[in-house]
Design an enzyme around this catalytic site. Structure first.
Site, PDB file in Angstrom:
ATOM      1  N   ASN A   7       0.877  -1.169   0.000  1.00  0.00           N
ATOM      2  CA  ASN A   7       0.000   0.000   0.000  1.00  0.00           C
ATOM      3  C   ASN A   7       0.916   1.221   0.000  1.00  0.00           C
ATOM      4  O   ASN A   7       1.464   1.601   1.018  1.00  0.00           O
ATOM      5  CB  ASN A   7      -0.896  -0.026   1.240  1.00  0.00           C
ATOM      6  CG  ASN A   7      -1.932   1.081   1.213  1.00  0.00           C
ATOM      7  OD1 ASN A   7      -1.851   2.005   0.401  1.00  0.00           O
ATOM      8  ND2 ASN A   7      -2.897   0.986   2.108  1.00  0.00           N
ATOM      9  N   ARG A  70      -2.416  -2.229  -3.605  1.00  0.00           N
ATOM     10  CA  ARG A  70      -3.645  -1.451  -3.467  1.00  0.00           C
ATOM     11  C   ARG A  70      -3.479  -0.235  -4.379  1.00  0.00           C
ATOM     12  O   ARG A  70      -2.588   0.586  -4.182  1.00  0.00           O
ATOM     13  CB  ARG A  70      -3.816  -0.996  -2.022  1.00  0.00           C
ATOM     14  CG  ARG A  70      -4.960  -0.036  -1.845  1.00  0.00           C
ATOM     15  CD  ARG A  70      -5.198   0.223  -0.363  1.00  0.00           C
ATOM     16  NE  ARG A  70      -6.411   0.993  -0.194  1.00  0.00           N
ATOM     17  CZ  ARG A  70      -6.430   2.306   0.070  1.00  0.00           C
ATOM     18  NH1 ARG A  70      -5.299   2.969   0.198  1.00  0.00           N
ATOM     19  NH2 ARG A  70      -7.570   2.921   0.208  1.00  0.00           N
ATOM     20  N   HIS A 159     -12.950   2.895  -1.228  1.00  0.00           N
ATOM     21  CA  HIS A 159     -13.081   1.870  -0.172  1.00  0.00           C
ATOM     22  C   HIS A 159     -13.705   0.583  -0.716  1.00  0.00           C
ATOM     23  O   HIS A 159     -14.277  -0.214   0.034  1.00  0.00           O
ATOM     24  CB  HIS A 159     -14.014   2.354   0.977  1.00  0.00           C
ATOM     25  CG  HIS A 159     -13.422   3.385   1.882  1.00  0.00           C
ATOM     26  ND1 HIS A 159     -14.214   4.276   2.567  1.00  0.00           N
ATOM     27  CD2 HIS A 159     -12.158   3.653   2.247  1.00  0.00           C
ATOM     28  CE1 HIS A 159     -13.454   5.064   3.312  1.00  0.00           C
ATOM     29  NE2 HIS A 159     -12.189   4.696   3.124  1.00  0.00           N
ATOM     30  N   ARG A 220     -12.146  15.368   6.811  1.00  0.00           N
ATOM     31  CA  ARG A 220     -12.759  15.802   5.543  1.00  0.00           C
ATOM     32  C   ARG A 220     -14.205  16.229   5.768  1.00  0.00           C
ATOM     33  O   ARG A 220     -14.928  15.609   6.550  1.00  0.00           O
ATOM     34  CB  ARG A 220     -12.745  14.660   4.523  1.00  0.00           C
ATOM     35  CG  ARG A 220     -11.367  14.396   3.954  1.00  0.00           C
ATOM     36  CD  ARG A 220     -11.368  13.156   3.061  1.00  0.00           C
ATOM     37  NE  ARG A 220     -10.498  12.143   3.609  1.00  0.00           N
ATOM     38  CZ  ARG A 220     -10.480  10.868   3.224  1.00  0.00           C
ATOM     39  NH1 ARG A 220     -11.300  10.432   2.300  1.00  0.00           N
ATOM     40  NH2 ARG A 220      -9.639  10.033   3.781  1.00  0.00           N
ATOM     41  N   GLU A 362      -8.554  -5.238   4.614  1.00  0.00           N
ATOM     42  CA  GLU A 362      -8.223  -4.936   3.217  1.00  0.00           C
ATOM     43  C   GLU A 362      -6.998  -5.712   2.741  1.00  0.00           C
ATOM     44  O   GLU A 362      -6.959  -6.144   1.595  1.00  0.00           O
ATOM     45  CB  GLU A 362      -8.002  -3.427   3.043  1.00  0.00           C
ATOM     46  CG  GLU A 362      -9.305  -2.665   3.151  1.00  0.00           C
ATOM     47  CD  GLU A 362      -9.143  -1.150   3.064  1.00  0.00           C
ATOM     48  OE1 GLU A 362      -8.816  -0.555   4.100  1.00  0.00           O
ATOM     49  OE2 GLU A 362      -9.326  -0.594   1.980  1.00  0.00           O
TER      50      GLU A 362
END
Ligand code: AMP
Length: 380
Positions: A7, A70, A159, A220, A362
């Site tokens: 990642n 990823r 996601h 965010r 993940e």
């Protein structure tokens, strides 16, 4: 199969090695401050040398079989994991304008592995891919068509790896065939997104053109009136100022002064007004979206919570569920408070639909997808 999961961020690189048969994690780590001077690695190539050295120690000579990356943005092209070759890498690179912080780093990671271990098969697993099934009425913005055709401005969703993994687990737990499973899945971490699942597929999701749209997140803003951006620019703020403000200084951090859910819940319990407002805004917005997605899927069979907050914050789950009375959703207070890393049901027996907590993973999903693609390539 022994898979190295990478990642790659712009200045960090996380790695994990998993055996996809036993699901044992054989190595795990993170290289930080890439390209930032101060003794850190100069670039992703140097970072990969550090990973290789760490793996030599941790794996004690056990060989890798494949690498899974990823990749944040797969654009409109990628709806499945892909075996990487030069053409695929260039396609990922062409999507750089859509994910300027992430895709360039992903490409650097892929090239660094190619240089270090040219014979290892590499697979790209896209964060957007699960949402390739969104119908046009869900992905289109109501703006002039050239914005879509020239700039690719549409909703993509993110996601996806997590939403897909959690959806499969939830269907399994409830004993419902995936193809018949309708649900609303809430990934509540530092980033937050909600996905509407119909027949096991994503039919709507709250993140859009970028991961900024939708719900209130750690730092965010989520949805706001687009005129605010124009107004702020006319007040003299630059695009970079606004970008930083909405991505890094907003959300829970702006409302509560903190983006850690534990600290916010503790502060709210101690009477802090800002923390209470933050929880109210975040849970209200989420409940509204859940109601909308319940309609979008034609009646969900389950509401599923996952990721850092979804898995661990009983207090936040309760705040959201309290706003869902109109849907007949009720939690079992004791089951909600129970701490466990297993997928579980936390709703009351008389809840209209079950509410689940399903831990996401993940890395596992990326390793499994990588192994599947490599085995298929070998067979074909
Ligand atoms: P993630 O992005 O999935 O790693 O989630 C990170 C977020 O999960 C953090 O911002 C924390 O607020 C939240 N979190 C992690 N552990 C807990 C916990 N035990 N209780 C409440 N929130 C938690």
């Amino acid at each position: 199969m022994r898979v190295l999961v990478i990642n790659s961020g712009s200045s960090s690189l996380k790695y994990q090695v998993r055996d996809t048969v036993t699901q044992e994690v054989e190595a795990n780590g993170q290289i930080e401050r890439i390209g930032e001077g101060a003794g850190g690695p100069a670039d992703h190539g140097e970072a990969m040398e550090l990973v290789a050295a760490a793996l030599e120690r941790e794996l004690a000579g056990k060989p890798l079989d494949a690498v899974g990356h990823r990749v944040v943005h797969g654009g409109e092209r990628f709806g499945e994991p892909e075996l990487i070759n030069n053409e695929i890498t260039r396609s990922i690179e062409r999507l750089n304008p859509l994910a300027p912080l992430h895709n360039p780093a992903n490409v650097l990671g892929i090239r660094a592995i190619t240089a270090k271990w040219p014979a290892l098969p590499q697979v790209a697993v896209f964060d957007t891919a699960f949402h390739r099934t969104l119908p046009e009425h869900a992905w289109r913005y109501a703006v002039p068509d050239p914005l879509y055709r020239q700039y690719g401005i549409r909703r993509y969703g993110f996601h996806g790896t997590s939403h897909e993994f959690v959806t499969g687990r939830a269907a399994e737990l409830l004993g419902i065939p995936l193809k018949e499973f309708n649900a609303v899945v809430a990934h509540l971490g530092n980033g937050v997104s909600l996905t509407a699942i119909q027949g096991g597929a994503s039919v709507d999701t709250s993140m859009g053109f970028t991961p900024l749209e939708g719900l209130v997140m750690g730092t965010r803003s989520g949805d706001l009136d687009p005129s605010i951006l124009i107004y702020l620019q006319r007040q003299g703020l630059s695009a970079d100022d606004i970008d930083a403000m909405l991505n890094r200084e907003s959300g829970l951090k702006a409302l509560a002064g903190d983006n850690d859910m534990r600290a916010i819940v503790d502060a709210a319990e101690a009477g802090d007004g800002r923390a209470r407002t933050a929880l109210a805004v975040a849970s209200y917005r989420l409940a509204k979206y859940i109601g909308g997605y319940h309609v979008a899927v034609g009646g969900a069979q389950a509401l599923v919570f996952t990721a850092g907050i979804g898995e661990n914050s009983a207090a936040f789950r309760a705040l959201v569920a309290d706003r869902l009375g109109a849907l007949g959703i009720k939690l079992d207070a004791a089951a909600n408070l129970e701490r466990s890393s297993a997928p579980r049901v936390i709703s009351a027996a008389d809840s209209a639909i079950p509410v689940l907590v399903v831990p996401t993973d993940e890395e596992r999903a990326i390793a499994d997808a990588t192994a599947a693609v490599v085995l298929q390539a070998r067979a074909g």
